[in-house]
Motif scaffolding. Structure first.
Motif, short mmCIF file in Angstrom:
data_model
loop_
_atom_site.label_atom_id
_atom_site.label_comp_id
_atom_site.label_asym_id
_atom_site.label_seq_id
_atom_site.Cartn_x
_atom_site.Cartn_y
_atom_site.Cartn_z
N PHE A 63 2.02 -5.56 10.22
CA PHE A 63 1.02 -5.07 11.15
C PHE A 63 1.24 -3.58 11.41
O PHE A 63 2.38 -3.14 11.58
N VAL A 64 0.15 -2.83 11.45
CA VAL A 64 0.21 -1.39 11.69
C VAL A 64 -0.71 -1.05 12.86
O VAL A 64 -1.68 -1.76 13.14
N ARG A 65 -0.41 0.07 13.53
CA ARG A 65 -1.19 0.46 14.70
C ARG A 65 -2.49 1.14 14.30
O ARG A 65 -2.55 1.93 13.36
N GLU A 74 -5.04 1.36 21.77
CA GLU A 74 -4.53 1.13 20.43
C GLU A 74 -4.22 -0.35 20.28
O GLU A 74 -4.01 -1.07 21.26
N LYS A 76 -2.57 -3.34 17.10
CA LYS A 76 -2.01 -3.56 15.77
C LYS A 76 -2.93 -4.47 14.96
O LYS A 76 -3.47 -5.46 15.49
N GLU A 79 -1.87 -4.80 7.82
CA GLU A 79 -1.93 -3.70 6.86
C GLU A 79 -2.73 -4.13 5.64
O GLU A 79 -2.59 -5.25 5.14
N SER A 194 -0.49 -6.70 21.20
CA SER A 194 -0.27 -5.30 20.85
C SER A 194 -1.29 -4.37 21.52
O SER A 194 -1.08 -3.15 21.56
#
Length: 201
Positions: A63-65, A74, A76, A79, A194
């Motif tokens: 997982f990316v922000r 923001e 997550k 990806e 997130s």
């Protein structure tokens, strides 16, 4: 004449004795063959190939922000998922799953009733207020048809999990969807936990 008959009788008797002696040997050989056949174990049954059910997000997902330019939040997301930019957020898709995040002005905090009115589905599974790392949110889970497949034109029944967060006159609406029956409890918890506001709108 009697001598010939005696000789023939002895020959017949000898032949009978020879056959009788050979019979047990044949029986013994057959018994040994049967014993060896019974001692061999049956062939193992082929094992089924393991695979994730349709819609399951793999445990190995990274997982990316994501942060939308000009928006105060923001979150997550997995990806590598395809992204479609929206005026106040984005939609992320991969195969049968999707994540959508948007904001809109709001004059008051969302209630269960107001969130219920946003959903055009009669198949509501859960409705309530929950706590996440980014604050409290109204959470609604319902079922609805997905968008038709562009190739086949077919739709699948989706389970949709929506969170409505509130801060300083703005709602952030986080919508997670995937096929009914897919086990995405952990990934969806990662995404919803997130979310956080970064600055006041």
């Amino acid at each position: 004449m009697k001598v010939r008959q005696s000789v023939m009788a002895l020959a017949i008797a000898g032949l009978a004795a020879g056959c009788a002696a050979a019979a047990p040997a044949q029986s013994t050989t057959q018994t040994q063959s049967q014993t060896q056949s019974q001692a061999q174990p049956p062939a193992p049954a082929p094992q089924p190939t393991e695979s994730n059910p349709p819609g399951d997000i793999p445990d190995s997902t990274v997982f990316v922000r994501y942060r939308h330019p000009g928006q105060p939040y923001e979150v997550k997301v997995p990806e590598g998922w395809a992204r479609t930019d929206l005026p106040t957020g984005a939609a992320f898709t991969d195969k049968l799953n999707s994540i959508r995040i948007e904001t809109k002005p709001a004059t008051a905090q969302p209630t269960e009733a107001s969130v219920r009115n946003q959903v055009h589905s009669g198949d509501i599974r859960t409705l309530g207020t929950v706590s996440r790392n980014g604050g409290k949110a109204v959470r609604i889970v319902y079922r609805a048809d997905s968008e038709p497949d562009p190739v086949t034109g077919k739709a699948v029944k989706d389970e949709v999990e929506r969170y409505v967060f509130y801060h300083a006159g703005h709602e952030a609406i986080l919508t997670l969807s995937g096929p009914v029956g897919a086990d995405n409890v952990d990934p969806w918890r990662t995404v919803s936990d997130s979310f956080r506001w970064t600055t006041a709108p």
